[in-house]
Scaffold this motif. Structure first.
Motif, PDB file in Angstrom:
ATOM      1  N   SER A  85       0.824  -1.215   0.000  1.00 55.09           N
ATOM      2  CA  SER A  85       0.000   0.000   0.000  1.00 55.09           C
ATOM      3  C   SER A  85       0.853   1.258   0.000  1.00 55.09           C
ATOM      4  CB  SER A  85      -0.932   0.010   1.214  1.00 55.09           C
ATOM      5  OG  SER A  85      -0.185   0.091   2.416  1.00 55.09           O
ATOM      6  N   ASP A 181     -12.444   3.543  -1.974  1.00 48.60           N
ATOM      7  CA  ASP A 181     -11.727   4.360  -1.000  1.00 48.60           C
ATOM      8  C   ASP A 181     -10.301   3.824  -0.872  1.00 48.60           C
ATOM      9  OD1 ASP A 181     -10.702   4.928   1.871  1.00 48.60           O
ATOM     10  OD2 ASP A 181     -12.404   6.287   1.677  1.00 48.60           O
ATOM     11  N   ARG A 182      -9.323   4.658  -1.124  1.00 44.68           N
ATOM     12  CA  ARG A 182      -7.929   4.206  -1.152  1.00 44.68           C
ATOM     13  C   ARG A 182      -7.426   3.749   0.203  1.00 44.68           C
ATOM     14  NH1 ARG A 182      -4.720   4.811  -5.392  1.00 44.68           N
ATOM     15  NH2 ARG A 182      -5.605   5.802  -7.235  1.00 44.68           N
ATOM     16  N   ASN A 183      -7.974   4.270   1.275  1.00 43.41           N
ATOM     17  CA  ASN A 183      -7.486   3.904   2.606  1.00 43.41           C
ATOM     18  C   ASN A 183      -8.189   2.669   3.159  1.00 43.41           C
ATOM     19  OD1 ASN A 183      -5.679   6.143   2.751  1.00 43.41           O
ATOM     20  ND2 ASN A 183      -7.406   7.480   3.246  1.00 43.41           N
ATOM     21  N   SER A 184      -9.517   2.680   3.135  1.00 40.04           N
ATOM     22  CA  SER A 184     -10.269   1.560   3.719  1.00 40.04           C
ATOM     23  C   SER A 184     -10.507   0.424   2.731  1.00 40.04           C
ATOM     24  CB  SER A 184     -11.620   2.067   4.229  1.00 40.04           C
ATOM     25  OG  SER A 184     -12.450   2.481   3.151  1.00 40.04           O
TER      26      SER A 184
END
Length: 407
Positions: A85, A181-184
């Motif tokens: 990531s 969503d890139r984070n979750s």
């Protein structure tokens, strides 16, 4: 590596089932003269976290190949680790294939290394699927059974089928949009469907269906009627808003009348009763083959600029960005590139992500890229796909290559 014409291309290494070479340390009984010292591989003393960090700076294709170096590297590359990531951002790839009734396979273009890879795309059975991509995942809708929806990571080959979407069999037009969503890594699938009201030529029922990966269910937050306008097959999610191109059903009165408009729907607020056409934004010119795309949360429109007397024939290709409900022209394709496609009517594909736009004529495997931040036009390396007969068609779509996200 194989040579094809004057260009080079190489086969894409399968992420799943890569050949593993056993790592063999040098024996202490080696006859080599090392002055009494034992040769030690740097890899043998490098901790896993540092090795992962080093690999994360490589292009994704190089990371996948490194999984064939030895068993240890294979395990590191193929593990679902947080390291991936934090990889160096990858430019979106373009997957090109030939339209046919056979299983879909083709070639993926890596703009960073400027190479093509033989690529078997997971879970697509035919070439007439609708696609939408976001943050490493691709969402696909069967164009025949438009209730059938898949989500996959093309690089890891991970995929799953979602619950059947509502209203697919009866829809006259269906458009697919996808946002991750890139984070979750949670995602939203939006399907906009348009059906002609029986006996009412100018009335079209418009419905929005949403799927949230958190709940695993479909909801229908909006249903309304469009007067004098119908839906199509082009929509996109950008900064929490669903944008959808609609088409005029009336006869053009004059050359200044726009055949397309952009309507918006706030996915966060989800208003039940609102007039979408009251907030509609006309497209910037007589447009054909319009495509919407989300470039780093910037809404961009790419389309053919129709001739005044023959709007179905284009005289060029333009790129616009939406600012405060107004279109600003970003660029127009230079004539030398426009000519490079050969005979060019109103049928061409365009898509993009990050700051990169791909444009391809349906009648040619030639692929043109445009970097929107640098305003740089560039041909890709020649595609290994060759045209076998005059009416053969080509198409494709872009996606971001990522190792850290699953469906």
């Amino acid at each position: 590596m194989l040579a094809m014409g004057s260009e080079e291309w190489e086969l894409y290494p399968s992420y799943i089932g890569s050949q593993v070479m056993e790592y063999r340390p040098i024996s202490e009984d080696s006859d080599d003269d090392w002055n009494g010292e034992v040769a030690v591989s740097l890899d043998a003393v490098l901790p896993d976290d540092l090795l992962e960090k080093v690999l994360s700076f490589l292009p994704v294709a190089s990371i996948i190949r490194s999984g064939s170096v030895c068993k240890r590297w294979h395990e590191i590359v193929h593990a679902q680790r947080q390291t991936w990531s934090k990889m160096v951002p990858q430019k979106p790839w373009y997957f090109m294939f030939t339209c046919s009734e056979e299983a879909v396979s083709g070639f993926a273009y890596d703009p960073s290394l400027r190479k093509w890879y033989g690529f078997d795309f997971p879970c697509i059975e035919k070439s007439n699927w609708s696609t939408s991509s976001s943050a490493g995942l691709v969402c696909l809708m069967d164009s025949e059974n438009r209730r059938r929806i898949m989500v996959c990571n093309p690089i890891t080959k991970d995929w799953k089928r979602l619950l059947d979407a509502p209203g697919g069999k009866t829809a006259d037009y269906s458009a697919l949009a996808f946002s991750v969503d890139r984070n979750s890594h949670k995602y939203t699938v939006a399907i906009a469907r348009s059906n002609q009201v029986p006996t009412e030529y100018y009335q079209w029922e418009f419905t929005i269906h949403l799927y949230e990966s958190v709940t695993g269910n479909w909801v229908t937050p909006f249903t309304g009627v469009l007067l004098g306008w119908r839906g199509g097959d082009e929509c996109v999610i950008c900064d929490g808003v669903l944008y959808y191109l609609v088409y005029s059903t009336g006869v053009l009165v004059n050359n200044n009348e726009h055949r397309h408009c952009l309507v918006m729907y706030d996915l966060a607020g989800r208003p039940n009763h609102t007039s979408l056409m009251s907030m509609a934004i006309p497209v910037p010119c007589a447009l054909t083959c319009g495509r919407l795309m989300n470039l780093s949360e910037r809404l961009v429109l790419v389309g053919g600029i129709g001739k005044q007397d023959r709007p179905g024939i284009i005289k060029g290709i333009g790129i616009w960005e939406l600012h405060n409900k107004e279109w600003r022209e970003v660029a127009r394709m230079p004539h030398k590139f426009f000519q490079g496609f050969g005979e060019f009517d109103d049928v061409f594909a365009s898509c993009g992500a990050d700051d990169l736009i791909y444009i391809q004529s349906y009648g040619s495997p030639a692929l043109l890229t445009f970097e929107i931040n640098q305003k740089l036009w560039k041909w890709s390396v020649k595609s290994p796909v060759s045209k076998r007969f005059p009416l053969q068609l080509f198409t494709g779509f872009s996606f971001e290559p990522r190792l850290d996200i699953a469906s």
